[in-house]
Design an enzyme around this catalytic site. Structure first.
Site, PDB file in Angstrom:
ATOM      1  N   GLU A 204      14.017 -49.216 -11.438  1.00 17.02           N
ATOM      2  CA  GLU A 204      13.862 -47.779 -11.581  1.00 17.02           C
ATOM      3  C   GLU A 204      12.622 -47.444 -12.397  1.00 17.02           C
ATOM      4  O   GLU A 204      12.293 -48.118 -13.377  1.00 17.02           O
ATOM      5  CB  GLU A 204      15.094 -47.189 -12.273  1.00 17.02           C
TER       6      GLU A 204
ATOM      7  N   ASN B 106      22.597 -39.968 -23.911  1.00 18.50           N
ATOM      8  CA  ASN B 106      22.898 -39.415 -22.591  1.00 18.50           C
ATOM      9  C   ASN B 106      24.106 -40.122 -22.007  1.00 18.50           C
ATOM     10  O   ASN B 106      24.155 -41.354 -22.005  1.00 18.50           O
ATOM     11  CB  ASN B 106      21.691 -39.604 -21.666  1.00 18.50           C
TER      12      ASN B 106
ATOM     13  N   CYS C 252      19.262 -56.153 -17.569  1.00 15.19           N
ATOM     14  CA  CYS C 252      18.958 -56.489 -18.956  1.00 15.19           C
ATOM     15  C   CYS C 252      20.075 -57.338 -19.542  1.00 15.19           C
ATOM     16  O   CYS C 252      21.251 -57.094 -19.281  1.00 15.19           O
ATOM     17  CB  CYS C 252      18.769 -55.229 -19.791  1.00 15.19           C
TER      18      CYS C 252
ATOM     19  N   GLY D 212      15.365 -53.234 -18.778  1.00 16.27           N
ATOM     20  CA  GLY D 212      14.932 -54.538 -19.274  1.00 16.27           C
ATOM     21  C   GLY D 212      14.352 -54.521 -20.669  1.00 16.27           C
ATOM     22  O   GLY D 212      14.058 -53.463 -21.239  1.00 16.27           O
ATOM     23  N   GLU D 213      14.222 -55.716 -21.222  1.00 14.86           N
ATOM     24  CA  GLU D 213      13.626 -55.923 -22.549  1.00 14.86           C
ATOM     25  C   GLU D 213      12.257 -56.592 -22.314  1.00 14.86           C
ATOM     26  O   GLU D 213      12.194 -57.789 -21.981  1.00 14.86           O
ATOM     27  CB  GLU D 213      14.552 -56.811 -23.395  1.00 14.86           C
TER      28      GLU D 213
ATOM     29  N   CYS E  34      17.078 -41.342 -20.785  1.00 14.49           N
ATOM     30  CA  CYS E  34      17.130 -42.557 -21.581  1.00 14.49           C
ATOM     31  C   CYS E  34      18.500 -43.221 -21.535  1.00 14.49           C
ATOM     32  O   CYS E  34      19.520 -42.569 -21.774  1.00 14.49           O
ATOM     33  CB  CYS E  34      16.855 -42.176 -23.031  1.00 14.49           C
TER      34      CYS E  34
ATOM     35  N   CYS F 138       7.816 -43.859 -17.191  1.00 15.13           N
ATOM     36  CA  CYS F 138       8.689 -44.845 -17.834  1.00 15.13           C
ATOM     37  C   CYS F 138       8.840 -46.028 -16.873  1.00 15.13           C
ATOM     38  O   CYS F 138       9.231 -45.854 -15.719  1.00 15.13           O
ATOM     39  CB  CYS F 138      10.042 -44.207 -18.149  1.00 15.13           C
TER      40      CYS F 138
ATOM     41  N   CYS G 113      24.096 -48.376 -23.351  1.00 16.98           N
ATOM     42  CA  CYS G 113      23.087 -48.335 -22.283  1.00 16.98           C
ATOM     43  C   CYS G 113      23.677 -48.757 -20.938  1.00 16.98           C
ATOM     44  O   CYS G 113      24.309 -49.806 -20.827  1.00 16.98           O
ATOM     45  CB  CYS G 113      21.939 -49.267 -22.662  1.00 16.98           C
TER      46      CYS G 113
ATOM     47  N   CYS H 112      23.030 -53.712 -25.125  1.00 15.80           N
ATOM     48  CA  CYS H 112      23.249 -52.578 -26.036  1.00 15.80           C
ATOM     49  C   CYS H 112      24.437 -51.777 -25.498  1.00 15.80           C
ATOM     50  O   CYS H 112      24.492 -51.475 -24.300  1.00 15.80           O
ATOM     51  CB  CYS H 112      22.005 -51.709 -26.113  1.00 15.80           C
TER      52      CYS H 112
HETATM   53  S1  SF4 Z   1      17.540 -51.804 -21.295  1.00 13.83           S
HETATM   54 FE1  SF4 Z   1      16.971 -51.507 -23.478  1.00 13.83          FE
HETATM   55  S2  SF4 Z   1      18.659 -50.273 -24.336  1.00 13.83           S
HETATM   56 FE2  SF4 Z   1      19.388 -51.120 -22.374  1.00 13.83          FE
HETATM   57  S3  SF4 Z   1      20.472 -53.028 -22.909  1.00 13.83           S
HETATM   58 FE3  SF4 Z   1      18.331 -53.573 -22.447  1.00 13.83          FE
HETATM   59  S4  SF4 Z   1      17.268 -53.528 -24.422  1.00 13.83           S
HETATM   60 FE4  SF4 Z   1      19.206 -52.435 -24.707  1.00 13.83          FE
END
Ligand code: SF4
Length: 386
Positions: free
Chosen positions: A113, A334, A148, A201-202, A377, A141, A155, A152
């Site tokens: 995305e 959100n 990921c 993703g990180e 977000c 973005c 998320c 978190c």
């Molecule tokens: S995308 Fe960002 S906020 Fe979501 S789990 Fe991964 S590191 Fe965490």
């Protein structure tokens, strides 16, 4: 200390083998020159192909008119394609935001995305500075992985986990940007576009591909690293490598803080058990900031969990104690299906900002963009609905 990762963009597609195509997009001018050399052509023609793909947004070899017709035919016959990632689906918000599902590789239906926010979201320089409602100040973005692994708790992307081969290549990362620039006819140099690597993703768990994409975007597309911000959940080895990147290629850094102390942070971000706040801040201190550059602390407000007045006081103390030039971007959480939190009251968000500012910490509220299309977000999850 590790070496700087200022190396040529890796070739992430094999040359054509008669069955599968060779993909030109993702190669820098040097890599393209090598392809052309294989065809017995002068190396400067690599620059022509780079210019066509990255500045004129050409997506077909047959349309690279600076090459002779004969050379275009020959490249196509050998199986070379541009192979730029493709916007497969678009969702439009009532606030002008667009969310895209992007296919990163021809023939592979898996998507990531990407979000286009005209006028930004108040979190980057120039955002909301928009008397004219002109999208020439926009923020894109960008995703760095197909899911990921960081998990978190607030998320939606975390629900995907990280599949095998979940790391995007430089082509996949930079291709999202160029596809969106093309869609909006952005002229780099004329229009002001910020990039935030805050999508799925990180980025620092896909470090080499991420930085290779940045080099491509800076050197070939012409975007400024000072208009790019990468957000990390606090991957200390990645921050340490980032600190050794040259200033002319290094984006700005945002730390996804989201909690006032280690105890709460470990509950909502399990990564904090491995790299607690102090370790993250120590690593950030190694970065030689440019004049006027600030570190951003991103802070998601979860009602009753991280949005209380005592949390604001603690965050202010924490940020001041780092001694870093810093600002805090506040994000009202959100909602997403299956996530057990509640949105904070607008008054709580405003009070939180007021408390930080009163304590001498610059704080901004990032406006939710595209909430109605799951583009805001923490909502990115390759959802196929608007
Ligand atoms: S995308 Fe960002 S906020 Fe979501 S789990 Fe991964 S590191 Fe965490």
């Amino acid at each position: 200390m590790r070496e700087k990762s200022d190396q040529p963009v890796p070739i992430d597609a094999a040359p054509p083998d008669g069955g599968s195509p060779g993909l030109l997009f993702g190669l820098d001018a040097e890599g393209l020159a090598a392809v052309l050399a294989g065809e017995g052509e002068a190396s400067w023609r690599g620059k022509q192909i780079a210019e066509a793909m990255y500045s004129q947004y050409v997506t077909e070899v047959s349309s690279i008119t600076t090459l002779s017709l004969e050379l275009r035919r020959r490249l196509a016959e050998k199986g070379w394609q541009v192979g730029r990632p493709r916007i497969a689906n678009t969702f439009q918000s009532c606030d002008g935001t667009e969310r895209y599902l992007v296919e990163c590789r021809p023939g592979d239906p898996s998507t990531v995305e990407t979000v286009w926010m005209p006028e930004g979201d108040g979190g980057e320089a120039g955002d909301a500075d928009n008397d004219t409602k002109d999208w020439s100040r926009a923020t894109i973005c960008v995703s760095s992985q197909v899911g990921c692994a960081v998990n978190c708790q607030f998320c939606l992307t975390a629900k995907l986990g990280l599949p095998a081969a979940g790391n995007l290549t430089p082509r996949g990362i930079a291709g999202q940007v160029v596809a969106v620039l093309d869609r909006h006819s952005v002229r780099v140099g004329r229009d002001r576009v910020n990039l935030v690597f805050m999508g799925m993703g990180e980025p620092f768990l896909n470090y080499d591909n991420f930085m290779a994409a940045v080099r491509l975007l800076v050197r070939e597309v012409g975007l400024s690293p000072q208009r790019m911000t990468v957000s990390t959940s606090g991957v200390v080895p990645g921050i340490e490598r980032f600190a050794s990147e040259p200033a002319d290629l290094r984006p700005k850094l945002a730390i996804s803080l989201n909690a006032p102390n280690d105890q709460i942070r470990a509950e909502i971000m399990p990564i904090n058990r491995k790299w607690p706040i102090a370790a993250v801040v120590d690593a950030v201190r190694r970065i030689r900031l440019r004049p006027h550059e600030r570190i951003t602390f991103e802070y998601v407000l979860l009602a009753g969990v991280t949005d209380q007045p005592e949390h604001a006081r603690e965050v202010a103390r924490l940020v001041r104690r780092t001694g870093l030039p810093a600002k805090v971007n506040l994000i009202a959480w959100n909602p997403g299906p299956g996530i057990p939190y509640t949105m904070p009251e607008p008054a709580a968000v405003a009070a939180f900002q007021g408390a930080l500012i009163a304590d001498g910490v610059p704080a901004y509220i990032r406006q939710p963009r595209g909430r109605d299309i799951f583009a805001a977000c923490g909502q990115l999850k390759r959802t196929t609905e608007a």
